[in-house]
Design a protein around this motif. Structure first.
Motif, PDB file in Angstrom:
ATOM      1  N   ARG A  30       0.818  -1.209   0.000  1.00  0.00           N
ATOM      2  CA  ARG A  30       0.000   0.000   0.000  1.00  0.00           C
ATOM      3  C   ARG A  30       0.855   1.263   0.000  1.00  0.00           C
ATOM      4  O   ARG A  30       0.383   2.334  -0.389  1.00  0.00           O
ATOM      5  CB  ARG A  30      -0.932   0.007   1.209  1.00  0.00           C
ATOM      6  N   GLU A 303      -0.875   1.147  10.226  1.00  0.00           N
ATOM      7  CA  GLU A 303      -1.517   0.529   9.061  1.00  0.00           C
ATOM      8  C   GLU A 303      -2.058  -0.858   9.397  1.00  0.00           C
ATOM      9  O   GLU A 303      -3.105  -1.267   8.893  1.00  0.00           O
ATOM     10  CB  GLU A 303      -0.513   0.430   7.904  1.00  0.00           C
ATOM     11  N   ASN A 306      -5.284  -0.361  11.232  1.00  0.00           N
ATOM     12  CA  ASN A 306      -6.341   0.051  10.304  1.00  0.00           C
ATOM     13  C   ASN A 306      -6.822  -1.123   9.457  1.00  0.00           C
ATOM     14  O   ASN A 306      -8.016  -1.250   9.174  1.00  0.00           O
ATOM     15  CB  ASN A 306      -5.830   1.172   9.395  1.00  0.00           C
ATOM     16  N   LEU A 307      -5.882  -1.988   9.061  1.00  0.00           N
ATOM     17  CA  LEU A 307      -6.255  -3.143   8.245  1.00  0.00           C
ATOM     18  C   LEU A 307      -7.116  -4.123   9.041  1.00  0.00           C
ATOM     19  O   LEU A 307      -8.084  -4.690   8.512  1.00  0.00           O
ATOM     20  CB  LEU A 307      -4.994  -3.841   7.736  1.00  0.00           C
ATOM     21  N   LYS A 309      -8.985  -3.324  11.631  1.00  0.00           N
ATOM     22  CA  LYS A 309     -10.245  -2.681  11.991  1.00  0.00           C
ATOM     23  C   LYS A 309     -11.167  -2.502  10.790  1.00  0.00           C
ATOM     24  O   LYS A 309     -12.371  -2.279  10.970  1.00  0.00           O
ATOM     25  CB  LYS A 309      -9.972  -1.306  12.622  1.00  0.00           C
ATOM     26  N   TYR A 310     -10.616  -2.590   9.583  1.00  0.00           N
ATOM     27  CA  TYR A 310     -11.388  -2.276   8.388  1.00  0.00           C
ATOM     28  C   TYR A 310     -12.658  -3.121   8.254  1.00  0.00           C
ATOM     29  O   TYR A 310     -13.745  -2.569   8.005  1.00  0.00           O
ATOM     30  CB  TYR A 310     -10.512  -2.438   7.143  1.00  0.00           C
ATOM     31  N   SER A 313     -15.186  -1.927  10.852  1.00  0.00           N
ATOM     32  CA  SER A 313     -15.696  -0.584  10.545  1.00  0.00           C
ATOM     33  C   SER A 313     -16.715  -0.625   9.417  1.00  0.00           C
ATOM     34  O   SER A 313     -17.703   0.120   9.425  1.00  0.00           O
ATOM     35  CB  SER A 313     -14.540   0.346  10.180  1.00  0.00           C
ATOM     36  N   GLN A 314     -16.498  -1.505   8.426  1.00  0.00           N
ATOM     37  CA  GLN A 314     -17.462  -1.647   7.350  1.00  0.00           C
ATOM     38  C   GLN A 314     -18.781  -2.233   7.849  1.00  0.00           C
ATOM     39  O   GLN A 314     -19.864  -1.811   7.431  1.00  0.00           O
ATOM     40  CB  GLN A 314     -16.877  -2.545   6.251  1.00  0.00           C
ATOM     41  N   SER A 317     -20.579   0.506   9.779  1.00  0.00           N
ATOM     42  CA  SER A 317     -21.155   1.508   8.867  1.00  0.00           C
ATOM     43  C   SER A 317     -22.398   0.979   8.164  1.00  0.00           C
ATOM     44  O   SER A 317     -23.383   1.711   7.981  1.00  0.00           O
ATOM     45  CB  SER A 317     -20.113   1.938   7.841  1.00  0.00           C
TER      46      SER A 317
END
Length: 329
Positions: A30, A303, A306-307, A309-310, A313-314, A317
């Motif tokens: 990334r 990072e 964040n990966l 948690k992604y 988080s989706q 949402s």
């Protein structure tokens, strides 16, 4: 029963290495870790080589041997090819670690050469060379294997030829192979790290002397703190590689000078325990190098968080959007 327990103990650290290297490749590709293109390419290549070790060794060999006997992978030509690929990918992993250590040595100790050598293009050439030479060097392994058994005129499984250990060519190749991996990497990694650490220590002494002459504060020196972190990382890499490969290296020496056979089947024999312990630690080293260099980076850890948690988080949402739609209705 003991055999299955032993195999599962071998697979557990390898499975951990598989996921750790996969995460490392995704995060590094990334390009948000604040690393140069040169460092990123080395790290991605190291993680990819370690991942290939896990694929060929764990998935296509260990797991297939335990749960899928007499499958396509057990045909002698396929088995021989897989054996050669296992050794080749291990060599790639080891020598990419050496190449990365040499790159860091050039960066820190050779400022004039740094501009020309420490580039993304040079890193790509070195990586391609290491992969190419590793696979070419292990081609003889494919031809030094034979079938383990014949069933309905079909050759199944594979092993090293019984005549290989006595032929002069095989003995010479054995010495060349253990010299190439891991004896030479041992010496190179220790030497390069020693020279790098000596350079950092000398530069730190000079800097400390200048700061004392200028009557400035010594305790809060960001530059010296960064150098100490570099020393810790270098020591971690060299000690990790040496400790995790030491058992296998000692066993290689014992098999030659003490006349002990490879792949002993008596799991109560101390040399058999040494052999399989060495294999476990050797494969475990497939996940340490990338994390020692990369996890120490704060941006890499960010990072990684964040990966992880992604997905959650989706999901959150989507739930929130669904609640809003329900309220509107």
């Amino acid at each position: 029963m003991c055999k299955r327990i032993r195999q599962r103990c071998l697979i557990c650290p390898k499975a951990y290495a598989y996921y750790s290297n996969l995460l490392s490749i995704v995060i590094l590709c990334r390009g948000k870790c604040g690393l140069s293109k040169c460092i990123t390419r080395y790290m991605v290549a190291m993680a990819a080589a370690d991942l290939l070790v896990i694929i060929f060794d764990v998935i296509l060999y260990e797991i297939n041997y335990m749960y899928f006997s007499y499958s396509f992978l057990d045909y002698t030509p396929v088995c021989s090819l897989n054996m050669a690929l296992i050794v080749a990918t291990i060599d790639c992993s080891v020598w990419l670690t050496v190449a990365f250590t040499f790159d860091r040595f050039i960066t820190i100790c050779c400022q004039k050469l740094r501009v020309k050598y420490c580039t993304g293009r040079t890193a790509a050439i070195v990586i391609a060379t290491v992969f190419g030479l590793s696979f070419v060097e292990n081609i003889p392994i494919y031809f030094e294997t034979e079938h383990l058994e014949m069933i309905n005129n079909t050759a199944w499984s594979c092993r090293l030829k019984s005549t290989s250990s006595s032929s002069p060519a095989s003995i010479a190749y054995f010495f060349f192979d253990i010299t190439l991996t891991p004896f030479a990497p041992f010496l190179l990694i220790v030497l390069l790290n020693a020279l790098t650490i000596r350079h950092i220590v000398r530069a730190s002494r000079v800097r400390r002397g200048l700061r004392e002459n200028n009557n400035s504060e010594i305790h809060n020196d960001p530059e010296m703190e960064n150098r100490m972190k570099s020393i810790i990382l270098l020591l971690a890499i060299s000690s990790s590689f040496i400790l995790l490969w030491m058992v296998t290296f000692v066993y290689y020496i014992c098999t030659h000078f003490a006349g002990i056979l490879f792949t002993l089947t008596d799991y109560n024999d101390p040399f058999a325990i040494m052999e399989h312990t060495g294999y476990m630690l050797q494969r475990l080293s497939s996940c340490t190098n990338t994390f020692i260099y990369a996890v120490a980076q704060a941006k890499f850890r960010e990072e990684l968080k964040n990966l992880l948690k992604y997905p959650w988080s989706q999901i959150v949402s989507q739930i929130d959007s669904l609640k809003k739609r329900m309220k509107r209705m």
